[in-house]
Scaffold this motif. Sequence first.
Motif, PDB file in Angstrom:
ATOM      1  N   VAL A 279      -3.269   6.397   0.311  1.00  0.00           N
ATOM      2  CA  VAL A 279      -3.409   7.779  -0.138  1.00  0.00           C
ATOM      3  C   VAL A 279      -2.294   8.151  -1.107  1.00  0.00           C
ATOM      4  CG1 VAL A 279      -3.327  10.179   0.646  1.00  0.00           C
ATOM      5  CG2 VAL A 279      -4.706   8.523   1.877  1.00  0.00           C
ATOM      6  N   VAL A 280      -1.064   7.763  -0.789  1.00  0.00           N
ATOM      7  CA  VAL A 280       0.057   8.097  -1.671  1.00  0.00           C
ATOM      8  C   VAL A 280      -0.073   7.388  -3.013  1.00  0.00           C
ATOM      9  CG1 VAL A 280       2.557   7.857  -1.961  1.00  0.00           C
ATOM     10  CG2 VAL A 280       1.617   8.698   0.185  1.00  0.00           C
ATOM     11  N   SER A 281      -0.508   6.125  -2.994  1.00  0.00           N
ATOM     12  CA  SER A 281      -0.660   5.417  -4.265  1.00  0.00           C
ATOM     13  C   SER A 281      -1.825   5.984  -5.082  1.00  0.00           C
ATOM     14  CB  SER A 281      -0.877   3.920  -4.022  1.00  0.00           C
ATOM     15  OG  SER A 281      -2.130   3.688  -3.413  1.00  0.00           O
ATOM     16  N   SER A 282      -2.828   6.527  -4.426  1.00  0.00           N
ATOM     17  CA  SER A 282      -3.938   7.138  -5.151  1.00  0.00           C
ATOM     18  C   SER A 282      -3.536   8.461  -5.791  1.00  0.00           C
ATOM     19  CB  SER A 282      -5.115   7.386  -4.207  1.00  0.00           C
ATOM     20  OG  SER A 282      -5.628   6.181  -3.735  1.00  0.00           O
ATOM     21  N   MET A 283      -2.624   9.166  -5.155  1.00  0.00           N
ATOM     22  CA  MET A 283      -2.213  10.468  -5.670  1.00  0.00           C
ATOM     23  C   MET A 283      -1.105  10.372  -6.715  1.00  0.00           C
ATOM     24  SD  MET A 283      -2.326  12.577  -2.105  1.00  0.00           S
ATOM     25  CE  MET A 283      -1.617  14.042  -2.809  1.00  0.00           C
ATOM     26  N   THR A 284      -0.410   9.255  -6.772  1.00  0.00           N
ATOM     27  CA  THR A 284       0.687   9.080  -7.719  1.00  0.00           C
ATOM     28  C   THR A 284       0.155   8.439  -8.994  1.00  0.00           C
ATOM     29  OG1 THR A 284       2.139   8.688  -5.835  1.00  0.00           O
ATOM     30  CG2 THR A 284       2.983   8.095  -8.001  1.00  0.00           C
ATOM     31  N   PRO A 285       0.376   9.072 -10.142  1.00  0.00           N
ATOM     32  CA  PRO A 285      -0.131   8.493 -11.387  1.00  0.00           C
ATOM     33  C   PRO A 285       0.578   7.174 -11.724  1.00  0.00           C
ATOM     34  CG  PRO A 285       0.874  10.654 -11.780  1.00  0.00           C
ATOM     35  CD  PRO A 285       1.027  10.342 -10.347  1.00  0.00           C
ATOM     36  N   GLY A 286      -0.193   6.171 -12.035  1.00  0.00           N
ATOM     37  CA  GLY A 286       0.349   4.885 -12.439  1.00  0.00           C
ATOM     38  C   GLY A 286       0.718   3.965 -11.293  1.00  0.00           C
ATOM     39  N   ALA A 287       0.587   4.412 -10.065  1.00  0.00           N
ATOM     40  CA  ALA A 287       0.941   3.569  -8.919  1.00  0.00           C
ATOM     41  C   ALA A 287      -0.273   2.759  -8.471  1.00  0.00           C
ATOM     42  CB  ALA A 287       1.443   4.432  -7.770  1.00  0.00           C
ATOM     43  N   GLU A 288      -0.010   1.598  -7.881  1.00  0.00           N
ATOM     44  CA  GLU A 288      -1.075   0.735  -7.381  1.00  0.00           C
ATOM     45  C   GLU A 288      -0.889   0.525  -5.888  1.00  0.00           C
ATOM     46  OE1 GLU A 288      -1.039  -2.918  -9.463  1.00  0.00           O
ATOM     47  OE2 GLU A 288      -1.560  -2.029 -11.389  1.00  0.00           O
ATOM     48  N   PHE A 289      -1.992   0.353  -5.185  1.00  0.00           N
ATOM     49  CA  PHE A 289      -1.947   0.068  -3.755  1.00  0.00           C
ATOM     50  C   PHE A 289      -1.509  -1.376  -3.555  1.00  0.00           C
ATOM     51  CE2 PHE A 289      -4.283  -1.653  -0.046  1.00  0.00           C
ATOM     52  CZ  PHE A 289      -3.595  -0.975   0.938  1.00  0.00           C
ATOM     53  N   ASP A 290      -0.497  -1.576  -2.710  1.00  0.00           N
ATOM     54  CA  ASP A 290       0.012  -2.911  -2.427  1.00  0.00           C
ATOM     55  C   ASP A 290      -0.067  -3.158  -0.927  1.00  0.00           C
ATOM     56  OD1 ASP A 290       1.141  -5.395  -2.708  1.00  0.00           O
ATOM     57  OD2 ASP A 290       3.198  -4.648  -2.846  1.00  0.00           O
TER      58      ASP A 290
ATOM     59  N   LYS B 255       0.735  -5.794   0.810  1.00  0.00           N
ATOM     60  CA  LYS B 255       1.887  -6.506   1.357  1.00  0.00           C
ATOM     61  C   LYS B 255       3.033  -5.562   1.708  1.00  0.00           C
ATOM     62  CE  LYS B 255       4.653 -10.101  -0.604  1.00  0.00           C
ATOM     63  NZ  LYS B 255       4.747 -11.219  -1.428  1.00  0.00           N
ATOM     64  N   SER B 256       3.326  -4.619   0.852  1.00  0.00           N
ATOM     65  CA  SER B 256       4.413  -3.686   1.145  1.00  0.00           C
ATOM     66  C   SER B 256       4.048  -2.772   2.317  1.00  0.00           C
ATOM     67  CB  SER B 256       4.760  -2.853  -0.085  1.00  0.00           C
ATOM     68  OG  SER B 256       3.678  -2.022  -0.430  1.00  0.00           O
ATOM     69  N   GLY B 257       2.786  -2.405   2.438  1.00  0.00           N
ATOM     70  CA  GLY B 257       2.352  -1.611   3.578  1.00  0.00           C
ATOM     71  C   GLY B 257       2.487  -2.370   4.882  1.00  0.00           C
ATOM     72  N   ALA B 258       2.205  -3.673   4.854  1.00  0.00           N
ATOM     73  CA  ALA B 258       2.340  -4.491   6.059  1.00  0.00           C
ATOM     74  C   ALA B 258       3.800  -4.620   6.472  1.00  0.00           C
ATOM     75  CB  ALA B 258       1.734  -5.872   5.816  1.00  0.00           C
ATOM     76  N   ILE B 259       4.688  -4.760   5.508  1.00  0.00           N
ATOM     77  CA  ILE B 259       6.122  -4.872   5.810  1.00  0.00           C
ATOM     78  C   ILE B 259       6.645  -3.564   6.381  1.00  0.00           C
ATOM     79  CG2 ILE B 259       8.404  -5.170   4.763  1.00  0.00           C
ATOM     80  CD1 ILE B 259       7.034  -7.165   2.830  1.00  0.00           C
ATOM     81  N   VAL B 260       6.233  -2.452   5.808  1.00  0.00           N
ATOM     82  CA  VAL B 260       6.672  -1.150   6.312  1.00  0.00           C
ATOM     83  C   VAL B 260       6.129  -0.907   7.719  1.00  0.00           C
ATOM     84  CG1 VAL B 260       6.475   1.342   5.945  1.00  0.00           C
ATOM     85  CG2 VAL B 260       6.981  -0.158   4.032  1.00  0.00           C
ATOM     86  N   SER B 261       4.908  -1.348   7.991  1.00  0.00           N
ATOM     87  CA  SER B 261       4.347  -1.147   9.326  1.00  0.00           C
ATOM     88  C   SER B 261       5.108  -1.945  10.385  1.00  0.00           C
ATOM     89  CB  SER B 261       2.866  -1.522   9.344  1.00  0.00           C
ATOM     90  OG  SER B 261       2.687  -2.901   9.161  1.00  0.00           O
ATOM     91  N   ILE B 262       5.629  -3.095  10.036  1.00  0.00           N
ATOM     92  CA  ILE B 262       6.469  -3.852  10.977  1.00  0.00           C
ATOM     93  C   ILE B 262       7.752  -3.072  11.260  1.00  0.00           C
ATOM     94  CG2 ILE B 262       7.853  -5.944  11.253  1.00  0.00           C
ATOM     95  CD1 ILE B 262       5.649  -7.398   9.641  1.00  0.00           C
ATOM     96  N   GLY B 263       8.333  -2.496  10.215  1.00  0.00           N
ATOM     97  CA  GLY B 263       9.534  -1.673  10.407  1.00  0.00           C
ATOM     98  C   GLY B 263       9.267  -0.444  11.256  1.00  0.00           C
ATOM     99  N   VAL B 264       8.130   0.193  11.054  1.00  0.00           N
ATOM    100  CA  VAL B 264       7.762   1.366  11.859  1.00  0.00           C
ATOM    101  C   VAL B 264       7.576   0.971  13.312  1.00  0.00           C
ATOM    102  CG1 VAL B 264       5.914   3.052  12.240  1.00  0.00           C
ATOM    103  CG2 VAL B 264       6.782   2.669   9.945  1.00  0.00           C
TER     104      VAL B 264
END
Length: 61
Positions: free
Chosen positions: A20-31, A33-42
């Motif tokens: 959702v954040v990458s869709s709302m931010t202009p020029g950003a792409e959904f990644d 791998k980074s979401g998976a790494i952040v979910s481990i940290g959470v």
Amino acid sequence: MRFFWTFFWSFLLVQMLSYVVSSMTPGAEFDFKSGAIVSIGVTVLIYIAAAVIPKQPVEKH
């Protein structure tokens, strides 16, 4: 089993949030791998918070 479900839900919620954040931010792409790494940290932060919170009974007021 609780460790699996904690990771499962944090993984899903963090992936949804990053999409959702990458869709709302202009020029950003959904990644993914980074979401998976952040979910481990959470997940680790949830386990730490659960260990730090005391399990004392609540006094009646």
